[in-house]
Design a protein around this motif. Structure first.
Motif, PDB file in Angstrom:
ATOM      1  N   LEU C  52       0.830  -1.200   0.000  1.00  0.00           N
ATOM      2  CA  LEU C  52       0.000   0.000   0.000  1.00  0.00           C
ATOM      3  C   LEU C  52       0.866   1.252   0.000  1.00  0.00           C
ATOM      4  CD1 LEU C  52      -2.881   1.271   0.322  1.00  0.00           C
ATOM      5  CD2 LEU C  52      -2.370   1.392   2.761  1.00  0.00           C
ATOM      6  N   ILE C  53       1.920   1.195   0.821  1.00  0.00           N
ATOM      7  CA  ILE C  53       2.813   2.362   0.873  1.00  0.00           C
ATOM      8  C   ILE C  53       3.477   2.557  -0.491  1.00  0.00           C
ATOM      9  CG2 ILE C  53       4.938   3.243   1.931  1.00  0.00           C
ATOM     10  CD1 ILE C  53       3.980   1.899   4.547  1.00  0.00           C
ATOM     11  N   ASP C  54       3.869   1.439  -1.101  1.00  0.00           N
ATOM     12  CA  ASP C  54       4.438   1.519  -2.450  1.00  0.00           C
ATOM     13  C   ASP C  54       3.457   2.167  -3.421  1.00  0.00           C
ATOM     14  OD1 ASP C  54       6.923   0.638  -2.163  1.00  0.00           O
ATOM     15  OD2 ASP C  54       6.588  -1.402  -2.935  1.00  0.00           O
ATOM     16  N   ASP C  55       2.182   1.752  -3.313  1.00  0.00           N
ATOM     17  CA  ASP C  55       1.154   2.285  -4.212  1.00  0.00           C
ATOM     18  C   ASP C  55       0.896   3.764  -3.945  1.00  0.00           C
ATOM     19  OD1 ASP C  55       0.851  -0.121  -5.372  1.00  0.00           O
ATOM     20  OD2 ASP C  55      -0.996  -0.686  -4.308  1.00  0.00           O
ATOM     21  N   SER C  56       1.004   4.162  -2.656  1.00  0.00           N
ATOM     22  CA  SER C  56       0.579   5.504  -2.265  1.00  0.00           C
ATOM     23  C   SER C  56       1.663   6.552  -2.453  1.00  0.00           C
ATOM     24  CB  SER C  56       0.137   5.506  -0.798  1.00  0.00           C
ATOM     25  OG  SER C  56      -0.826   4.507  -0.582  1.00  0.00           O
ATOM     26  N   PHE C  57       2.917   6.109  -2.457  1.00  0.00           N
ATOM     27  CA  PHE C  57       4.014   7.070  -2.568  1.00  0.00           C
ATOM     28  C   PHE C  57       4.892   6.733  -3.750  1.00  0.00           C
ATOM     29  CE2 PHE C  57       2.686   7.374   1.812  1.00  0.00           C
ATOM     30  CZ  PHE C  57       2.635   8.746   1.981  1.00  0.00           C
ATOM     31  N   PRO C  58       5.421   7.689  -4.475  1.00  0.00           N
ATOM     32  CA  PRO C  58       5.128   9.119  -4.275  1.00  0.00           C
ATOM     33  C   PRO C  58       3.720   9.458  -4.749  1.00  0.00           C
ATOM     34  CG  PRO C  58       6.494   8.795  -6.204  1.00  0.00           C
ATOM     35  CD  PRO C  58       6.333   7.454  -5.577  1.00  0.00           C
ATOM     36  N   PRO C  59       3.124  10.496  -4.201  1.00  0.00           N
ATOM     37  CA  PRO C  59       1.792  10.897  -4.643  1.00  0.00           C
ATOM     38  C   PRO C  59       1.820  11.295  -6.121  1.00  0.00           C
ATOM     39  CG  PRO C  59       2.460  12.104  -2.670  1.00  0.00           C
ATOM     40  CD  PRO C  59       3.670  11.395  -3.170  1.00  0.00           C
ATOM     41  N   SER C  62       1.188  15.116 -10.584  1.00  0.00           N
ATOM     42  CA  SER C  62       0.636  15.737 -11.792  1.00  0.00           C
ATOM     43  C   SER C  62      -0.892  15.739 -11.800  1.00  0.00           C
ATOM     44  CB  SER C  62       1.147  14.997 -13.029  1.00  0.00           C
ATOM     45  OG  SER C  62       0.791  13.644 -12.927  1.00  0.00           O
ATOM     46  N   PHE C  63      -1.479  15.138 -10.783  1.00  0.00           N
ATOM     47  CA  PHE C  63      -2.930  15.044 -10.724  1.00  0.00           C
ATOM     48  C   PHE C  63      -3.579  16.352 -10.260  1.00  0.00           C
ATOM     49  CE2 PHE C  63      -6.843  12.938  -8.786  1.00  0.00           C
ATOM     50  CZ  PHE C  63      -7.376  12.601 -10.022  1.00  0.00           C
ATOM     51  N   TRP C  64      -2.742  17.269  -9.729  1.00  0.00           N
ATOM     52  CA  TRP C  64      -3.313  18.432  -9.037  1.00  0.00           C
ATOM     53  C   TRP C  64      -4.209  19.336  -9.889  1.00  0.00           C
ATOM     54  CZ3 TRP C  64      -2.497  23.556 -10.141  1.00  0.00           C
ATOM     55  CH2 TRP C  64      -1.377  23.865 -10.937  1.00  0.00           C
ATOM     56  N   PRO C  65      -3.902  19.532 -11.187  1.00  0.00           N
ATOM     57  CA  PRO C  65      -4.793  20.453 -11.924  1.00  0.00           C
ATOM     58  C   PRO C  65      -6.240  19.968 -11.928  1.00  0.00           C
ATOM     59  CG  PRO C  65      -2.806  20.013 -13.188  1.00  0.00           C
ATOM     60  CD  PRO C  65      -2.808  19.057 -12.054  1.00  0.00           C
ATOM     61  N   ARG C  66      -6.439  18.674 -11.867  1.00  0.00           N
ATOM     62  CA  ARG C  66      -7.807  18.155 -11.889  1.00  0.00           C
ATOM     63  C   ARG C  66      -8.487  18.270 -10.529  1.00  0.00           C
ATOM     64  NH1 ARG C  66      -7.257  12.442 -14.709  1.00  0.00           N
ATOM     65  NH2 ARG C  66      -9.421  12.236 -14.036  1.00  0.00           N
ATOM     66  N   LEU C  67      -7.734  18.760  -9.538  1.00  0.00           N
ATOM     67  CA  LEU C  67      -8.311  18.866  -8.193  1.00  0.00           C
ATOM     68  C   LEU C  67      -8.837  20.264  -7.888  1.00  0.00           C
ATOM     69  CD1 LEU C  67      -5.734  16.783  -6.140  1.00  0.00           C
ATOM     70  CD2 LEU C  67      -7.959  16.098  -7.030  1.00  0.00           C
ATOM     71  N   THR C 230     -11.019   2.584  -7.553  1.00  0.00           N
ATOM     72  CA  THR C 230     -10.212   1.993  -8.619  1.00  0.00           C
ATOM     73  C   THR C 230      -8.776   1.750  -8.158  1.00  0.00           C
ATOM     74  OG1 THR C 230      -9.846   4.219  -9.458  1.00  0.00           O
ATOM     75  CG2 THR C 230     -11.579   2.927 -10.515  1.00  0.00           C
ATOM     76  N   PHE C 231      -8.571   1.867  -6.844  1.00  0.00           N
ATOM     77  CA  PHE C 231      -7.269   1.566  -6.220  1.00  0.00           C
ATOM     78  C   PHE C 231      -6.107   2.360  -6.793  1.00  0.00           C
ATOM     79  CE2 PHE C 231      -9.812  -2.094  -5.054  1.00  0.00           C
ATOM     80  CZ  PHE C 231      -9.585  -2.110  -3.686  1.00  0.00           C
ATOM     81  N   GLN C 232      -6.379   3.638  -7.115  1.00  0.00           N
ATOM     82  CA  GLN C 232      -5.257   4.479  -7.548  1.00  0.00           C
ATOM     83  C   GLN C 232      -4.793   5.295  -6.352  1.00  0.00           C
ATOM     84  OE1 GLN C 232      -7.535   5.806 -11.129  1.00  0.00           O
ATOM     85  NE2 GLN C 232      -5.551   5.464 -12.093  1.00  0.00           N
ATOM     86  N   TYR C 233      -4.051   4.609  -5.474  1.00  0.00           N
ATOM     87  CA  TYR C 233      -3.738   5.227  -4.192  1.00  0.00           C
ATOM     88  C   TYR C 233      -2.708   6.350  -4.299  1.00  0.00           C
ATOM     89  CZ  TYR C 233      -6.774   2.874  -0.973  1.00  0.00           C
ATOM     90  OH  TYR C 233      -7.880   2.482  -0.277  1.00  0.00           O
ATOM     91  N   THR C 237      -3.514   9.671  -2.258  1.00  0.00           N
ATOM     92  CA  THR C 237      -2.572  10.381  -1.395  1.00  0.00           C
ATOM     93  C   THR C 237      -2.446  11.846  -1.815  1.00  0.00           C
ATOM     94  OG1 THR C 237      -1.366   8.343  -1.086  1.00  0.00           O
ATOM     95  CG2 THR C 237      -0.234  10.372  -0.481  1.00  0.00           C
ATOM     96  N   MET C 238      -2.395  12.068  -3.123  1.00  0.00           N
ATOM     97  CA  MET C 238      -2.319  13.452  -3.614  1.00  0.00           C
ATOM     98  C   MET C 238      -3.524  14.247  -3.119  1.00  0.00           C
ATOM     99  SD  MET C 238      -0.495  15.486  -5.319  1.00  0.00           S
ATOM    100  CE  MET C 238      -0.947  17.204  -5.161  1.00  0.00           C
ATOM    101  N   ILE C 239      -4.714  13.651  -3.213  1.00  0.00           N
ATOM    102  CA  ILE C 239      -5.929  14.340  -2.769  1.00  0.00           C
ATOM    103  C   ILE C 239      -5.871  14.614  -1.270  1.00  0.00           C
ATOM    104  CG2 ILE C 239      -8.436  14.140  -2.523  1.00  0.00           C
ATOM    105  CD1 ILE C 239      -8.362  12.320  -5.046  1.00  0.00           C
ATOM    106  N   VAL C 240      -5.457  13.594  -0.515  1.00  0.00           N
ATOM    107  CA  VAL C 240      -5.412  13.762   0.936  1.00  0.00           C
ATOM    108  C   VAL C 240      -4.445  14.887   1.316  1.00  0.00           C
ATOM    109  CG1 VAL C 240      -4.712  12.657   3.103  1.00  0.00           C
ATOM    110  CG2 VAL C 240      -6.100  11.397   1.457  1.00  0.00           C
ATOM    111  N   LEU C 241      -3.279  14.910   0.672  1.00  0.00           N
ATOM    112  CA  LEU C 241      -2.309  15.975   0.952  1.00  0.00           C
ATOM    113  C   LEU C 241      -2.894  17.346   0.620  1.00  0.00           C
ATOM    114  CD1 LEU C 241       1.116  14.540  -0.262  1.00  0.00           C
ATOM    115  CD2 LEU C 241       0.365  14.985   2.067  1.00  0.00           C
TER     116      LEU C 241
END
Lengths: 263, 261, 262
Positions: C52-59, C62-67, C230-233, C237-241
């Protein structure tokens, strides 16, 4: 034991981290069994002097010896041992209001009873007995199971005295024990201290502000000013002139307990 | 009191600014949310219809499916809070500036960081690790409780009467004796009251954990509403309100007794 | 030597303590059983934790513009909920203040309704509204409005009960009717506290609004839900941050404003 005095100050100095000088090269011997009263303005170093005896303040120069043992070089267990031999009484009592009177007095036994027994409250029988004896000396046996917070100020201070007694100390250090009490209760507490001093032969150091009380109860009076010794004489010999010297001013009604009664 | 009235300035430019800011924020917010007058006007009728459909609630479903799920929420809240409380006590003491002036600088920010992540987000991370279900929710509640309770514990310890500490030390007591006689008797009643209060809050949190699959009643409500089984949803709402009210009342009266000296 | 007093009969207290301990213990065992708590499970899954940590990091930076847009929507939901909830809360608070309320039954009714409203978690309201008015931010705004009413009216009514009633008496003595006493005495005294509660509610609402989307009630939580299921952790993580940052920022601002007020 006959060789060394109960307490010996040897060029003892205390400088607080803030730079304030609490005690300035004090030299003094206090023989066994004496009742010594220390007088001086607030800030003169009275409290610092008592706290140097049980290491509650850090001695920064010289040393203090209790029964020949150096306070300054005592650490950890040795320091706790030293504190266990010196019962302290505070102006503001410093008892825990939510604990019973008996439990407050048992705090005087913390250095003598294994920690696990304290933690689960399994005090040895003889320590409980000793706590009762101490309460008996201040006349509070019948309040043993009452919450300490329910007692009056004078009674709370006597709980503080019983706690110090429960340590079976060789020295009692009383830091302004009557400053928060009314005149009648003040006398009662001073009587207790004197009786304990005489009956048990415990060397007793008392800080006082009221000069008439000091004269009445002290065998010996020590005057401090700005952390220095400025007076040392027998209780009965002190004159108003001596007080003027210690205080740097003449006596006022504020300095006399009897005057407080009149006010 | 009268001083505040005299001191109030005429003209009030500050409240004018405040009003203007609010108005701009409001207009901006409305423009973003496709809220039109029609929907707002229809709201009372819509809600009335839905709440009407809640009644009478489906008692049979309530007994068979809702009660077990609510009990699970209680279990999650209780166990999570308890574990969180047990771990928060030593951490809270370490975070108290008066007892540990050095450790506090490390522990306090740590607790703040833990506290800043809501239970639901924590649960999102626990579900893939321990699987769907109540255990993931319990871990989330427990971890978050450490953060909140640790801070509140430190607050209580820092505001207690400090003076008995010196008295116990002067009697020759070590750190454990100081803790046992000068600290714990003074703070423990308040701290246990905080634990109970936290349990009340944890219960509300655990009631919604089900929406990410972390157990409890939340998932049941989500499903009944999704399939528009309103009598069943009614059972969920009614039972949840009753249980939470009852637990709040009991817990509140115990708390009141605890802190009374 | 004075006689020792008997230790007080503590059998009753001991019984009570024993009963409490048993109750707590029983509740705990029952809970652990029901949950299926198992340390074995926790530790045997450490491998999954590593993954899970592997999946979650690094956040997914590049996803931020969609947030940005969902985040703004989140804030809008919080603002509307706070403002409307606070406006509704004020008259309700006056009715719910024992000392000021014009009518006893009204006071009683209002208090109890508010108590019931408060038992429901904010996300429950979001689910109910999403079901009634459809998915989207409108449902979220409604949920936070109800939540704000419950919180702010309760706190404000307590403040009103603790105001200085002498001033209120004075207004009444000079011939003011009930409405005038409220306007000229009660409100001016309670206003600073009320405003600080509104800011407090704003902090709570910003926090709450970020997860509303998990039940379809709008905002960034909806994006979060998609990425989660969809398990894109790395995106989770990016969203949570992102959420964490914004929540902290707004709390700091609000806390500073509250400090200046009180």
């Amino acid at each position: 034991m006959a060789g060394s005095p109960a307490i010996r100050f040897r060029q003892a100095s205390v400088v607080y981290p803030s730079g304030v000088r609490g005690l300035d090269r004090l030299d003094l011997d206090i023989p066994h069994g004496d009742l010594v009263v220390i007088v001086g303005l607030s800030g003169a170093g009275k409290s610092t002097m008592l706290r140097a005896v049980n290491g509650l303040v850090t001695i920064t120069g010289g040393d203090v010896e209790v029964e020949g043992r150096s306070v300054r070089s005592s650490r950890g267990k040795a320091l706790r041992e030293l504190r266990a031999g010196a019962g302290m009484i505070f102006q503001d009592y410093r008892i825990v209001r939510r604990l019973s009177v008996l439990q407050n007095v048992l705090v005087g036994r913390v250095a003598r009873v294994p920690t696990w027994r304290q933690l689960i409250g399994m005090w040895p029988k003889e320590d409980v007995e000793l706590a009762f004896d101490s309460l008996d000396r201040v006349g509070l046996v019948d309040r043993a199971y009452v919450k300490a917070g329910q007692l009056s100020g004078g009674q709370q201070q006597r709980v503080g005295i019983a706690r110090a007694l429960a340590q079976k100390p060789s020295v009692i250090l009383a830091d302004e024990p009557v400053a928060s009490l009314d005149p009648v209760t003040s006398r009662r507490v001073m009587e207790d201290l004197r009786r304990i001093n005489q009956d048990l032969g415990i060397t007793t150091l008392v800080n006082l502000h009221f000069l008439d009380l000091a004269k009445e109860y002290a065998e010996r009076i020590i005057g401090l000013s700005q952390g220095r010794l400025v007076f040392d004489g027998a209780g009965g010999d002190v004159t108003e002139g001596d007080f003027a010297e210690i205080y740097g001013r003449h006596m006022t009604a504020d300095d006399v307990l009897e005057a407080q009664v009149a006010l | 009191m009268s001083a505040t009235i005299v001191a109030r300035r005429p003209g009030m430019p500050r409240s004018l600014w405040l009003g203007l800011t609010l108005l701009i924020l409001l207009v901006w917010s409305f423009s973003g949310l496709e809220i039109d007058g029609g929907r707002v006007a229809a709201l009372p009728k819509t809600m009335a219809r839905m709440f009407g459909l809640f009644f009478p609630p489906d008692v049979e479903y309530g007994r068979q499916s809702v009660v077990p799920a609510i009990l699970e929420s209680i279990q999650i809240a209780w166990f999570g809070t308890l574990v969180g409380a047990a771990l928060s006590l030593p951490l809270g003491l370490l975070a108290s500036a008066n007892l540990f002036p050095r450790a506090t600088r490390l522990v306090k920010p740590l607790l703040a960081a833990v506290r800043a992540v809501p239970e639901l987000l924590l649960a999102i991370y626990f579900v893939p690790v321990v699987g769907l279900g109540a255990f993931a929710g319990t871990l989330a509640i427990g971890l978050h409780s450490i953060g909140t309770l640790g801070k509140l514990t430190a607050d209580v310890v820092e505001s207690m009467d400090q003076r008995p500490i010196e008295a116990v030390a002067a009697s020759g007591g070590g750190a454990l004796s100081v803790l046992r006689f000068a600290v714990l008797p003074q703070v423990l009643p308040e701290i246990v009251a905080l634990w109970l209060f936290r349990f009340e809050i944890s219960l509300r949190a655990s009631a919604v954990l089900g929406v990410v699959g972390a157990g409890g009643i939340g998932g049941v409500l989500l499903n009944t509403l999704r399939y528009r089984e309103f009598a069943r949803a009614g059972a969920v709402v009614v039972l949840t309100v009753i249980v939470v009210l009852a637990i709040d009342a009991v817990s509140g009266s115990i708390r009141e007794r605890l802190v009374r000296e | 030597m004075s006689p020792r007093p008997e230790a007080p009969a503590r059998t009753r207290r001991h019984l009570l303590t024993a009963a409490a301990v048993l109750f707590v213990l029983g509740l705990t065992v029952w809970s652990a059983n029901g949950i299926g708590v198992s340390l074995v499970e926790l530790f045997s899954n450490l491998g999954r934790m590593g993954r899970l940590i592997d999946d979650s990091f690094p956040p997914a930076w590049s996803f931020w513009p969609r947030l940005i847009k969902p985040l703004l929507e989140t804030l809008q939901i919080a603002i509307i909920g706070t403002i409307f909830g606070s406006i509704l809360a004020l008259p309700l608070a006056i009715l719910a203040a024992r000392t000021v309320s014009p009518s006893r039954p009204l006071y009683w009714l209002n208090r109890n309704i508010m108590n019931v409203l408060r038992t429901m978690p904010d996300l429950f309201w979001a689910m109910l509204f999403a079901s009634a008015v459809g998915f989207g931010p409108f449902a979220g705004a409604l949920a936070l409005t109800v939540f704000t009413v419950a919180v702010v009216s309760k706190l404000t009514s307590e403040s009103i009960e603790s105001i200085d009633m002498k001033l209120t008496e004075a207004v009444r003595a000079s011939g003011g009717n009930w409405l005038e006493t409220v306007f000229f005495s009660v409100l001016p005294q309670a206003l600073p506290q009320y405003v600080s509660y509104v800011l407090y509610a704003l902090e709570l609402n910003v926090r709450a609004s970020t997860v509303l989307g998990l039940v379809g009630a709008g905002g960034i939580g909806m994006v979060l839900n998609t990425q989660r299921t969809t398990f894109q952790y790395d995106r989770v993580t990016m969203i949570v941050l992102f959420v964490f940052l914004v929540v902290m920022l707004i709390e700091q601002l609000s806390a500073a404003a509250r400090r200046r007020l009180v």
